[in-house]
Motif scaffolding. Sequence first.
Motif, PDB file in Angstrom:
ATOM      1  N   LYS A  61      -4.538  13.495   0.032  1.00  0.00           N
ATOM      2  CA  LYS A  61      -4.250  12.330   0.015  1.00  0.00           C
ATOM      3  C   LYS A  61      -4.171  11.597  -0.590  1.00  0.00           C
ATOM      4  O   LYS A  61      -5.136  11.433  -1.808  1.00  0.00           O
ATOM      5  N   THR A  74       1.161  -0.973  -0.229  1.00  0.00           N
ATOM      6  CA  THR A  74       0.334  -0.406  -0.352  1.00  0.00           C
ATOM      7  C   THR A  74       0.747   1.031  -0.163  1.00  0.00           C
ATOM      8  O   THR A  74       1.575   1.573   1.130  1.00  0.00           O
ATOM      9  N   ARG A 108       1.323   5.376   0.550  1.00  0.00           N
ATOM     10  CA  ARG A 108       0.743   6.006   0.971  1.00  0.00           C
ATOM     11  C   ARG A 108       1.062   7.250   1.133  1.00  0.00           C
ATOM     12  O   ARG A 108       2.682   7.411   0.891  1.00  0.00           O
ATOM     13  N   GLU A 166      -3.795   6.921  -1.004  1.00  0.00           N
ATOM     14  CA  GLU A 166      -3.085   5.543  -0.871  1.00  0.00           C
ATOM     15  C   GLU A 166      -3.930   4.308  -1.769  1.00  0.00           C
ATOM     16  O   GLU A 166      -4.814   4.611  -2.125  1.00  0.00           O
TER      17      GLU A 166
END
Length: 125
Positions: free
Chosen positions: A90, A81, A83, A92
């Motif tokens: 943001k 993942t 990020r 992700e």
Amino acid sequence: MVHPNEELLRTAYGLRDRAEVGPVGQWIHDDVVWHAEGGDLQGPEQVLAMLAESDNVAGGTIAREIHALLADDEYGMVLTTVRAARGDLKYEDRQVHVYRFQDGRVIEYWGFLGDPQAAMEFWSQ
């Protein structure tokens, strides 16, 4: 016992999480082909420039959570993942990164994004 290519990937991901691009170059083959969303990159200079630019865009906030990492003499795969943040924006995304090795270095890379649209929106602004 940890395979050397597994160690290579774990070390490289650790360096990348600290926005250290330079040392990663030692594991990139001179004939590398990096299959990226915007087109293929060829040679270590192009790959390292792209990695540095992504760090710059995200202001050093990129972090990768490794869920699984497999590697043998020829191939490596990382389930991760990714990020990052830019101001209020943001990012992700769950991704699969696949590597092919030659002479103990990465000679080919493919990245499979979980949400290509989110990636385009985050990285292109």
